[in-house]
Design a protein around this motif. Structure first.
Motif, PDB file in Angstrom:
ATOM      1  N   UNK A 390       0.812  -1.217   0.000  1.00 61.20           N
ATOM      2  CA  UNK A 390       0.000   0.000   0.000  1.00 61.20           C
ATOM      3  C   UNK A 390       0.844   1.265   0.000  1.00 61.20           C
ATOM      4  N   UNK A 391       0.409   2.246  -0.767  1.00 60.00           N
ATOM      5  CA  UNK A 391       1.053   3.554  -0.813  1.00 60.00           C
ATOM      6  C   UNK A 391       0.167   4.585  -0.109  1.00 60.00           C
ATOM      7  N   UNK A 392      -1.087   4.631  -0.493  1.00 62.89           N
ATOM      8  CA  UNK A 392      -2.112   5.446   0.159  1.00 62.89           C
ATOM      9  C   UNK A 392      -3.459   4.803  -0.158  1.00 62.89           C
ATOM     10  N   UNK A 393      -4.532   5.416   0.236  1.00 58.75           N
ATOM     11  CA  UNK A 393      -5.840   4.801   0.036  1.00 58.75           C
ATOM     12  C   UNK A 393      -6.082   4.481  -1.441  1.00 58.75           C
ATOM     13  N   UNK A 394      -6.368   3.205  -1.703  1.00 60.75           N
ATOM     14  CA  UNK A 394      -6.683   2.703  -3.047  1.00 60.75           C
ATOM     15  C   UNK A 394      -5.525   2.806  -4.039  1.00 60.75           C
ATOM     16  N   UNK A 395      -4.298   2.933  -3.539  1.00 60.11           N
ATOM     17  CA  UNK A 395      -3.116   2.975  -4.402  1.00 60.11           C
ATOM     18  C   UNK A 395      -2.064   2.026  -3.827  1.00 60.11           C
ATOM     19  N   UNK A 411     -10.538   2.110  -8.709  1.00 62.01           N
ATOM     20  CA  UNK A 411     -11.573   3.111  -8.963  1.00 62.01           C
ATOM     21  C   UNK A 411     -12.906   2.540  -8.492  1.00 62.01           C
ATOM     22  N   UNK A 412     -13.650   3.328  -7.745  1.00 59.40           N
ATOM     23  CA  UNK A 412     -14.862   2.840  -7.091  1.00 59.40           C
ATOM     24  C   UNK A 412     -16.118   3.542  -7.595  1.00 59.40           C
ATOM     25  N   UNK A 413     -17.245   2.843  -7.414  1.00 61.25           N
ATOM     26  CA  UNK A 413     -18.550   3.448  -7.641  1.00 61.25           C
ATOM     27  C   UNK A 413     -18.813   4.500  -6.568  1.00 61.25           C
ATOM     28  N   UNK A 414     -19.875   5.262  -6.747  1.00 62.68           N
ATOM     29  CA  UNK A 414     -20.234   6.292  -5.775  1.00 62.68           C
ATOM     30  C   UNK A 414     -20.508   5.702  -4.396  1.00 62.68           C
ATOM     31  N   UNK A 415     -20.998   4.434  -4.367  1.00 59.69           N
ATOM     32  CA  UNK A 415     -21.287   3.807  -3.079  1.00 59.69           C
ATOM     33  C   UNK A 415     -20.053   3.184  -2.421  1.00 59.69           C
ATOM     34  N   UNK A 416     -18.880   3.324  -3.046  1.00 58.91           N
ATOM     35  CA  UNK A 416     -17.651   2.808  -2.489  1.00 58.91           C
ATOM     36  C   UNK A 416     -17.261   1.427  -2.968  1.00 58.91           C
TER      37      UNK A 416
END
Length: 452
Positions: A390-395, A411-416
Motif C-alpha cells: 500500500x502507498x495510500x488509500x486505493x493505491x 476506482x470505485x462506484x459512488x457507493x464505495x
C-alpha cells in the motif's frame, strides 16, 4: 539439532580442513534468529578457534560499505543515479553513477594502480585519485559486470564526504553498534587468527602480511568473528533491526548484473553477490585477502544461511562449503512452514477487492495479504503476477516481475464498491471487457455474442 545432522556438518568441515590443508577453519549455520550449529577444526595459537576468534573477511567488507551507501540513499542524501562527481569531486571517473560502482558495472580497473594493494601499505585518497588519472576505463560504463575493488574505494570516500567522518566511524555508529557486532573491526583485535600461506607441495606455513589498505580499505579491510558474521547473515536475509528497511536489503539482493553469462549461476546486486543453484536463489559475499578466505551466504526464502572462515591464502573452497552446509541442514532438518494464523478482521472496502478480475479476457485472482498488501496473479500461477504494497488509500506499488515499481489504482462506484482497477494503464474489470469501464480502444466494435 539432531545428532545425525550435527555429525554430517562436522564431517563436511573436517573433510574440508584436512583435504585442503587449512591451518584453521570455523563455520556456522543460521536459520531465522537462531545459530543452529557451529564447528571448528585446526587451531589458532595452539587452541581451537572459537566464535570470538577474529579472521580477516576481505571483500565481505564491501557488503558493509553498500549498506552505508543505501542508508544515505534512503535518507535522501543521494540518488543511486547520481554521478560520483556530485558528491566526490576531482576524480577522472566522476561520470560514473553510484549504482554502477555498487554493482561493478562502472568499467573501472579491477585493482588499484601501483603495487599489489592487498600486500602493501595503502596510500591515501588523493594518491589513489592521482594514480587512477592514468588508468583508462576497462569497459564502457554499464556495458558489463567487471569486478572493481577501486570502485569500492571510491564509495568509501563518498561515505566519508557525506557523513563528515571516516567510513569506519560511520560503520561502527550506524551499523555495527545497532546490530551488536562488537567484534567487527578495521584492524585485528585479540584473539585473532594469523594470516598464513600453505606451501603448495609441502605441509609448511609462511606468515602473510596484513597491512592497512588505506584508501582501498573499503574493498577488503575488515576483520570479524563467527558470532558477528552469523548476525550479518541474518541481516542479509532480512532481519535488519532497523538499520535498513527489509525492502532495501531485498533491493540489494536483486541481481543488477550477471557474472557468468548465459549460465546465470552467479550475479551481483547492489553490494551483494547473488547465486542460483538447484532452483534456489541465495545472497551473500565471498572474501579473500592474503592469509584469509571467508564466505557468508543465505537463502532469504528459508532464512537458512551459513558462514565459513579460514586463515589460508588459497585452496579452501569456503563458498562451496557454505552452500553445502545450508543444503545439509535443509535436507536433514527442513524448516517448518510458518503457522497460519487468521486475521481478526479486515476492512470491508479491502475485502470487496478480493476474487476474480479480468485483464481483457484473461482471468486474475486478487487475494489480501497482511498489513494491507495485495497479491494479484493468474489462477494458473504462470504469467504476470506480483505482490503490491500500500502507498495510500486505493493505491499500491508492485514489487515483483513485470509490475515491479508500477502503480495499481482502484476506482470505485459512488457507493464505495470497486468498479475497475488500473495497473500501469491496463484496465482490470470484474467481467471480461466490462463495457462500463474506461477500456482504451473502445468496445464499440461489438460485444460478446449472447442469446436470450
Amino acid at each position: 539439532m539432531l545428532e545425525t545432522t550435527e555429525f554430517a556438518l562436522l564431517r563436511r568441515i573436517a573433510a574440508e580442513q584436512a583435504e585442503r590443508r587449512a591451518p584453521s577453519l570455523i563455520a556456522a549455520v543460521v536459520r531465522g534468529q537462531d545459530l543452529l550449529w557451529s564447528g571448528a577444526r585446526g587451531n589458532v595459537d595452539g587452541s581451537a578457534p572459537t566464535a570470538d576468534t577474529q579472521y580477516r573477511i576481505g571483500s565481505i567488507t564491501k557488503t558493509f560499505i553498500a549498506v552505508l551507501v543505501m542508508r544515505l540513499r534512503d535518507e535522501g542524501l543521494l540518488d543511486l543515479n547520481d554521478l560520483l562527481d556530485k558528491h566526490v569531486s576531482g576524480t577522472s571517473f566522476g561520470h560514473l553513477t553510484v549504482a554502477q560502482l555498487l554493482a561493478h558495472t562502472a568499467g573501472l580497473t579491477s585493482e588499484s594502480p601501483g603495487e599489489w594493494w592487498e600486500r602493501a601499505p595503502g596510500v591515501d585518497w588523493p594518491a589513489l585519485v592521482e594514480s587512477m588519472s592514468r588508468e583508462p576505463a576497462r569497459h564502457r560504463a554499464g556495458e558489463r559486470f567487471h569486478y572493481s575493488n577501486v570502485g569500492y574505494g571510491a564509495l568509501g570516500q563518498l561515505i566519508a564526504e557525506l557523513r563528515g567522518m571516516s567510513w569506519t566511524s560511520a560503520l561502527a555508529e550506524e551499523v555495527l553498534a545497532p546490530l551488536g557486532m562488537t567484534r567487527t573491526t578495521a584492524m585485528p583485535a585479540a584473539p585473532h587468527a594469523p594470516g598464513l600461506a600453505v606451501h603448495p607441495y609441502a605441509d609448511v606455513l609462511m606468515p602473510e602480511p596484513t597491512p592497512d589498505a588505506g584508501a582501498m580499505a573499503p574493498a577488503g579491510q575488515l576483520w570479524s568473528t563467527l558470532a558477528d558474521l552469523a548476525r550479518w547473515v541474518r541481516f542479509i536475509g532480512g532481519d535488519t533491526a532497523g538499520v535498513l528497511a527489509p525492502e532495501t536489503v531485498a533491493e540489494m539482493r536483486f541481481p543488477a548484473a550477471v557474472e557468468d553469462g548465459m549460465a546465470w549461476t552467479s550475479g551481483y546486486g547492489l553490494g551483494l553477490q547473488t547465486f542460483r543453484s538447484e532452483g534456489r536463489q541465495y545472497a551473500g559475499h565471498g572474501g579473500s585477502m592474503p592469509g584469509f578466505l571467508a564466505s557468508v551466504v543465505v537463502d532469504p526464502t528459508t532464512t537458512t544461511g551459513a558462514v565459513a572462515m579460514t586463515n589460508t591464502t588459497a585452496g579452501v573452497g569456503v563458498s562451496a562449503l557454505t552452500f553445502d552446509l545450508i543444503k545439509l541442514v535443509d535436507e536433514y532438518e527442513p524448516a517448518l512452514p510458518v503457522e497460519w494464523v487468521p486475521q481478526p478482521s479486515v476492512p470491508s472496502a479491502m475485502l470487496a477487492l478480493t476474487g476474480e478480475w479480468f485483464w481483457g479476457p484473461i482471468p486474475f485472482v486478487l487475494r489480501l495479504l497482511g498489513d494491507g498488501w495485495l497479491d494479484l496473479r493468474p489462477p494458473s500461477g504462470t504469467g504476470r503476477g506480483s505482490r503490491f504494497r500500500p502507498v495510500r488509500e486505493d493505491v499500491w506499488e508492485g514489487l515483483e516481475g513485470y509490475y515491479a515499481g508500477e502503480t495499481l489504482r482502484v476506482h470505485r462506484h459512488a457507493d464505495g464498491s470497486p468498479h475497475h482497477m488500473d495497473l500501469a494503464t491496463f484496465v482490470f474489470t470484474r467481467t471480461p471487457y466490462d463495457p462500463t469501464a474506461p477500456i482504451p480502444g473502445s468496445l464499440d466494435l461489438g460485444t460478446w455474442p449472447t442469446e436470450g
